[in-house]
Design a protein around this motif. Structure first.
Motif, PDB file in Angstrom:
ATOM      1  N   ARG A 169      43.037  41.599  31.011  1.00 25.16           N
ATOM      2  CA  ARG A 169      42.638  40.483  31.865  1.00 25.16           C
ATOM      3  C   ARG A 169      43.535  39.281  31.596  1.00 25.16           C
ATOM      4  O   ARG A 169      44.212  39.189  30.600  1.00 25.16           O
TER       5      ARG A 169
ATOM      6  N   VAL B 140      46.337  37.734  37.111  1.00 24.80           N
ATOM      7  CA  VAL B 140      46.174  38.919  37.955  1.00 24.80           C
ATOM      8  C   VAL B 140      47.542  39.509  38.251  1.00 24.80           C
ATOM      9  O   VAL B 140      48.421  38.841  38.782  1.00 24.80           O
TER      10      VAL B 140
ATOM     11  N   SER C 267      45.944  47.351  39.573  1.00 23.06           N
ATOM     12  CA  SER C 267      45.759  45.928  39.350  1.00 23.06           C
ATOM     13  C   SER C 267      44.633  45.687  38.358  1.00 23.06           C
ATOM     14  O   SER C 267      43.702  46.480  38.247  1.00 23.06           O
ATOM     15  N   ASN C 268      44.728  44.562  37.645  1.00 21.42           N
ATOM     16  CA  ASN C 268      43.640  44.164  36.751  1.00 21.42           C
ATOM     17  C   ASN C 268      42.654  43.237  37.460  1.00 21.42           C
ATOM     18  O   ASN C 268      41.769  42.679  36.829  1.00 21.42           O
ATOM     19  N   ALA C 269      42.799  43.073  38.784  1.00 21.28           N
ATOM     20  CA  ALA C 269      41.878  42.241  39.558  1.00 21.28           C
ATOM     21  C   ALA C 269      40.674  43.077  39.980  1.00 21.28           C
ATOM     22  O   ALA C 269      40.827  44.183  40.483  1.00 21.28           O
TER      23      ALA C 269
ATOM     24  N   LYS D  30      50.207  37.962  40.896  1.00 19.27           N
ATOM     25  CA  LYS D  30      49.599  37.370  42.091  1.00 19.27           C
ATOM     26  C   LYS D  30      49.942  35.899  42.208  1.00 19.27           C
ATOM     27  O   LYS D  30      49.880  35.322  43.288  1.00 19.27           O
TER      28      LYS D  30
END
Length: 348
Positions: A190, A193, A239-241, A288
């Protein structure tokens, strides 16, 4: 007997050397509910001595039996929610009476969805000069997630009993079996993003109604449709989103064998689709926060017939569209959204 769609966010905390897992959120069919359940056991194993990685592995393997402590406050909140959902008999209501299965054709337009949040900065993107000179630096507090991705998932309550440790507060303990066709565990850091390239596929992108293919001229930055196919490489990203609304799989579209990529940029009130050169190494991981590289990202949605649509990741609500026989551009269209998988998310 039926599968579920959605996700469960489980927050992990460590107190005096013991692990504690609390269900923080449940998202079902894009409807979010705040929870307070305690996950106490899996397959009869006390979770107080179990690391998050081991819990994720056990959830993903076989058909796990999960034991939850169900606080009385959560029960009251659920009962109140059920009462709120019941409409008065004298109020006008809509009820389904029939259903139909159909195939929606893929459209190639970037167009704006009404009411969509743009999530973009004001101003005009520079259309000249070299693209993607610098990558944004990572910032923000780092948090880690373990995501257990489960497909065709069904859940059943197999036992309910009173809680022996709550001293008559009315809490209950539920034993739940989770059955999935397949599952996989993914670790995502985290913080900023970011999108990390995972795999690729060489394809021909054809417009279904006209049977014409997507083609480009990199030197002229133009995108057009043609009866002659041109191979496109789709790069898939993880993605970590953890977005509340699933927009699709993050992809980058490349002219196979070249450094030319499809990209969206804004000029006034319009979002333009064009071709730009960019070093492939710069797109291995995309932040991002970096509008330059993020403009190359599209969210791809596909149905069971493999028909796909592509939405600009940077400019929310704009989709690739065939404007006429030859021209391919971005336009605002509304699209059906949804996905059929179930996620367990463990936040460390």
């Amino acid at each position: 007997d039926s599968t579920v769609k959605g996700s469960v966010l489980i927050r992990h905390q460590l107190h005096e050397g013991k692990h504690h897992y609390e269900v923080e959120e449940v998202v079902k069919y894009q409807t979010k509910t705040d929870r307070g359940d305690k996950l106490t056991e899996i397959n009869g194993v006390d979770l107080r001595d179990l690391e998050p990685e081991e819990l994720a592995k056990m959830i993903a393997e076989g058909n796990p039996l999960l034991t939850f402590l169900f606080p009385q406050s959560v029960q009251k909140r659920e009962k109140q929610s059920e009462k709120e959902e019941q409409l008065p008999l004298d109020e006008d209501t809509l009820q389904p009476y029939d259903k139909e299965s159909t195939v929606l054709s893929f459209s190639w337009e970037l167009t704006r969805e009404e009411g969509a949040n743009e999530g973009e900065k004001n101003g005009t993107t520079d259309l000249k000069g070299n693209v993607c000179q610098d990558m944004s630096k990572e910032n923000g507090e780092s948090r880690e997630l373990l995501v257990i991705h489960m497909t065709n998932t069904s859940i059943a309550v197999v036992g309910t009993r009173g809680c022996e440790e709550c001293e008559g507060t009315g809490c209950t303990v539920n034993d739940i079996v989770v059955v999935a066709e397949s599952s996989a565990v993914t670790f995502v850091p985290r913080g900023d993003v970011s999108f990390r390239q995972e795999k690729l596929a060489d394809v021909l992108i054809k417009h279904v109604p006209t049977h014409r293919y997507l083609r480009t001229i990199c030197s002229e930055k133009t995108v057009y449709s043609s009866p002659n196919p041109e191979k496109i490489t789709i790069y898939y990203y993880k993605s970590n989103a953890m977005d509340r609304t699933f927009r699709g799989i993050a992809v980058v579209l490349n002219l196979t064998g070249s450094n030319c990529f499809l990209r969206c940029c804004k000029e006034g009130d319009r979002v333009l689709l064009q071709v730009e050169t960019c070093e492939k190494q710069r797109l291995r991981q995309i932040s991002k926060n970096d509008d330059c590289t993020f403009s190359f990202v599209f969210y791809m949605m596909a149905d069971r017939t493999k028909q796909r649509k592509f939405e600009s990741a940077l400019h929310n609500g704009w989709f690739i569209h065939v404007a006429n026989t030859d021209l391919v551009e971005m336009a605002e269209t509304d699209g059906e959204r949804g996905e059929s998988s179930f996620l367990f998310i463990i936040q460390k």
